[in-house]
Design a protein around this motif. Structure first.
Motif, PDB file in Angstrom:
ATOM      1  N   ALA A 115       0.830  -1.207   0.000  1.00 25.40           N
ATOM      2  CA  ALA A 115       0.000   0.000   0.000  1.00 25.40           C
ATOM      3  C   ALA A 115       0.865   1.257   0.000  1.00 25.40           C
ATOM      4  O   ALA A 115       0.634   2.193  -0.783  1.00 25.40           O
ATOM      5  N   LEU A 116       1.875   1.283   0.863  1.00 20.45           N
ATOM      6  CA  LEU A 116       2.756   2.448   0.912  1.00 20.45           C
ATOM      7  C   LEU A 116       3.532   2.618  -0.388  1.00 20.45           C
ATOM      8  O   LEU A 116       3.703   3.731  -0.885  1.00 20.45           O
ATOM      9  N   TYR A 117       4.008   1.509  -0.943  1.00 16.99           N
ATOM     10  CA  TYR A 117       4.752   1.562  -2.203  1.00 16.99           C
ATOM     11  C   TYR A 117       3.876   2.081  -3.332  1.00 16.99           C
ATOM     12  O   TYR A 117       4.291   2.940  -4.127  1.00 16.99           O
ATOM     13  N   THR A 118       2.642   1.578  -3.412  1.00 17.94           N
ATOM     14  CA  THR A 118       1.740   1.967  -4.489  1.00 17.94           C
ATOM     15  C   THR A 118       1.334   3.429  -4.369  1.00 17.94           C
ATOM     16  O   THR A 118       1.364   4.183  -5.358  1.00 17.94           O
ATOM     17  N   ALA A 120       2.759   5.942  -2.449  1.00 15.78           N
ATOM     18  CA  ALA A 120       3.903   6.863  -2.570  1.00 15.78           C
ATOM     19  C   ALA A 120       4.406   6.914  -4.008  1.00 15.78           C
ATOM     20  O   ALA A 120       4.886   7.960  -4.464  1.00 15.78           O
ATOM     21  N   GLY A 121       4.283   5.787  -4.729  1.00 12.88           N
ATOM     22  CA  GLY A 121       4.710   5.773  -6.119  1.00 12.88           C
ATOM     23  C   GLY A 121       3.827   6.584  -7.035  1.00 12.88           C
ATOM     24  O   GLY A 121       4.176   6.802  -8.202  1.00 12.88           O
ATOM     25  N   ALA A 147      10.266   9.714   7.907  1.00 17.96           N
ATOM     26  CA  ALA A 147      10.188   8.269   8.135  1.00 17.96           C
ATOM     27  C   ALA A 147       9.374   7.911   9.373  1.00 17.96           C
ATOM     28  O   ALA A 147       8.717   6.875   9.402  1.00 17.96           O
ATOM     29  N   SER A 148       9.420   8.742  10.403  1.00 14.11           N
ATOM     30  CA  SER A 148       8.644   8.455  11.612  1.00 14.11           C
ATOM     31  C   SER A 148       7.191   8.865  11.479  1.00 14.11           C
ATOM     32  O   SER A 148       6.360   8.497  12.307  1.00 14.11           O
ATOM     33  N   GLY A 154       7.174   4.389   3.190  1.00 10.04           N
ATOM     34  CA  GLY A 154       6.566   5.540   2.537  1.00 10.04           C
ATOM     35  C   GLY A 154       7.575   6.634   2.240  1.00 10.04           C
ATOM     36  O   GLY A 154       7.612   7.182   1.127  1.00 10.04           O
ATOM     37  N   ALA A 155       8.413   6.970   3.229  1.00  9.87           N
ATOM     38  CA  ALA A 155       9.404   8.022   3.029  1.00  9.87           C
ATOM     39  C   ALA A 155      10.435   7.621   1.980  1.00  9.87           C
ATOM     40  O   ALA A 155      10.846   8.438   1.146  1.00  9.87           O
TER      41      ALA A 155
END
Length: 484
Positions: A115-118, A120-121, A147-148, A154-155
């Motif tokens: 989810a974060l990869y998709t 943020a991408g 990052a925190s 995500g970061a």
């Protein structure tokens, strides 16, 4: 758009989730026998060692074979563990162990990362900075802070592409990506449970949300400030004394003073991801579905289903040009999904043996982290958690040592605060020691390689972390965890 939807639907996480859930519903009476780690032989750790060696060695000696078949190799090691395990302890026990690895650990892990990869991408920063030492250090510092808030994944996914574009006209870029892994993909995520999976597990087990902010702030500032200073010095040296920049006309992505963000709706989706993670820790309806002996709690199932939904929404609403601008593809998350599926399965007996504590095959580890009075030694907890987190997944490793020192969050947050801080810092900081210590490490490596950066091999990366991180962590131990 249909192709992108099909690619997402074909991801291993969806297949694994569907397989386990369907099996549970088809045979709800099945359950796994309880197996104590004290009864296991160290030999059961060999498949896990095998997959680690495969990741380390095969890309060097058989790169073509590895890049075409790494998923099959990971699956083969999983079978090498599961088949004899089922023969020795019974099919139900093996099935329960597999279900636990997938339902409680792997699926939540890979769903959140995907989810974060998709999402943020889908956020594309238009424009290009010039990769000078000051600019690179500023990007790394920004990622460390983010990052925190939005997680290391995500970061990392948000900033690795602008960082690579800013430096694509430079000859020496490897050190930039390596320090990015050190800082953004690991140490920066140490201040909240949203930052890194080990801290999220602590949150689910009763550690208050801002406890890590208070108790890890100084160690995090020390580690990150020192690494940023070291990076600036190294980047300044390469930039001014060893650099061979391309002519401006040959720069693949010319510098520009105008910047814009495409795919802004994904920022809202990232905020919803954060809200869902918080919800799963705060909302406790007390309902669950048993999957071969493993409880799938309602709040976690709701979280994971909605995370998948947010990723699909991101695919639908994000302009195609934003993903094209990011050179977005599924290769990095596919590599992580396949390799970590094998890792999570083969690590199962190792975790069982570690949880057995002084009664298990790894009793020597327990002896290392306690003194002659049986009291915990913070420095040893920091290093034991950290070194195991370098090669095991840092989330279950954190949980092992959390339970080893008592597992009672109110006690650990007060009288055991220094020990809990040592465990937390070791799990998060030392995930940077190897490519497999934390999932974003692999993603960043894969994305850098797809942009033409010749990243260090598994062992060469260990050389980088040994030369840079180990001295930093020794100083961290002396300053913060050597009070006994």
């Amino acid at each position: 758009m249909k192709k992108r939807h099909a690619a997402f639907a074909g991801m291993p996480v969806s297949a694994a989730f569907a397989l386990v859930l369907a099996a549970a519903l088809w045979s709800p009476a099945a359950s796994a026998a309880t197996l104590e780690g004290a009864s296991l032989s160290v030999l059961w750790a060999l498949p896990f060692a095998g997959i680690l060696l495969s990741i380390a060695v095969l890309p060097l000696v058989m790169p073509h074979l590895w890049h075409r078949h790494f998923g099959k190799i990971a699956a083969a090691w999983a079978v090498v563990f599961l088949a004899p395990f089922a023969y020795a302890f019974g099919f139900d026990t093996a099935l329960g162990t597999l279900a636990h690895a997938l339902v409680e650990e792997y699926i939540p892990f890979i769903v959140l990362l995907t989810a974060l990869y998709t999402i943020a991408g889908g956020i594309c920063v238009r424009g290009n900075l010039h990769g000078s030492p000051k600019v690179n250090t500023a990007i790394l510092a920004l990622g460390t802070v983010l990052a925190s808030v939005m997680g290391t994944t995500g970061a990392a996914m948000l900033l690795i592409r602008p960082l690579l574009r800013a430096n694509d006209n430079r000859k020496h870029v490897v050190h930039v990506v390596v320090f990015f892994i050190f800082l953004v993909a690991n140490a920066g995520g140490s201040l909240t449970p949203l930052g890194d999976p080990p801290l999220f597990l602590g949150f689910l087990n009763g550690v208050s949300f801002f406890w890590t902010t208070v108790h890890l702030l100084l160690p995090m500032l020390f580690v990150c400030s020192l690494l940023l200073a070291l990076f600036y010095a190294l980047d300044w040296y390469f930039y001014h004394h060893r650099e061979e920049e391309r002519a401006a006309a040959l720069d693949p992505t010319p510098d520009t003073r105008r910047f814009s963000i495409e795919g802004k709706a994904n920022v809202v989706l990232l905020a919803l991801v954060v809200a869902l993670v918080l919800m799963s820790g705060l909302w406790k309806p007390g309902l669950s579905l048993t999957v071969f002996g493993t409880a799938l709690e309602l709040q976690n199932a709701v979280r994971d289903v909605l995370l998948v939904a947010l990723a699909l929404i991101s695919l639908v609403i994000t302009p195609r040009s934003a993903r094209v601008g990011n050179a977005f593809n599924w290769a990095p998350i596919e590599e992580v999904a396949k390799l970590f599926a094998g890792i999570f399965i083969t690590i199962a007996p190792v975790i069982m043996m570690l949880r057995a504590g002084a009664h298990g095959p790894f009793a020597s580890v327990v002896d290392l982290v306690t003194n002659e009075r049986g009291a915990p030694v913070d420095a040893m907890y920091f290093w034991a958690t950290g070194l195991l987190s370098s090669f095991l997944d840092n989330a279950p490793t954190y949980l092992v040592f959390f339970n080893l020192v008592g597992g009672d969050a109110p006690t650990l947050m007060t009288s055991g605060a220094t020990t809990l801080a040592a465990i937390s810092a070791g799990a998060v900081f030392m995930g940077a020691n190897s490519y497999i210590g934390n999932a974003p490490n692999f993603m960043v490596k894969s994305m850098a390689e797809s942009r033409g950066v010749r990243m260090p091999s598994f062992f060469a990366y260990l050389g980088w972390s040994g030369a840079i991180l180990v001295p930093v962590f020794l100083l961290t131990t002396w300053l913060f965890f050597s009070g006994q």
